[in-house]
Motif scaffolding. Structure first.
Motif: not given
Length: 149
Positions: A38-52
């Motif tokens: 495989i070839r990674i094209l995008d990799l993002v790690v994210a969180t969402a707080d309770e307020d969005g």
């Protein structure tokens, strides 16, 4: 315009409880890329707080062991994964958890596509069967084999 021979492009959204990576997932991902599967094209790690509020995490020592976990993928962004996609992915997990969003090319398929085009064939469709559907079908086959034995 010359069409590039690329493999199918897929995505994954992976929930990371407590925003802490554990286990061999990263090593498996590195192995797949190192072997050219495989070839990674995008990799993002994210969180969402309770307020969005969405926070994109710096790709760093996500499991707290002192080693930079995703250094090989730092800054990997093709533009296929947009802000709306990141927001939708972060909305899938609860507060305090993270989501890893991954878009990758199945590079193993490129040579096959090229060879088929050389003889006049074209890939006209591709798709995914959900893993849960495959597991269910295999469980049914296993149950059938056991009852026939």
């Amino acid at each position: 315009m010359t069409q590039l021979d690329v493999g199918p492009i897929d995505y994954l959204a992976v929930e990371i409880p407590g925003a802490k990576l554990q286990g061999g997932g990263l090593n498996a991902l590195l192995d797949l890329t190192d072997r050219g599967i495989i070839r990674i094209l995008d990799l993002v790690v994210a969180t969402a707080d309770e307020d969005g509020t969405i926070t994109i995490l710096t790709i760093a020592d996500l499991d707290g062991d002192g080693d930079l976990d995703l250094a090989a993928f730092e800054g990997v962004r093709s533009g296929l994964l947009g802000d709306d996609d990141i927001a939708q992915g972060a909305a899938l997990v609860g507060p305090g958890d993270a989501v890893a969003l991954l878009i990758y090319e199945n590079t193993w398929a490129g040579p096959f596509v090229s060879a088929m085009r050389e003889v006049g064939a074209e890939v006209i469709a591709s798709g995914r069967i959900p893993a849960d559907d495959v597991i269910e079908a295999l469980d049914i086959l296993d149950a059938r084999d056991v009852s026939e034995a």
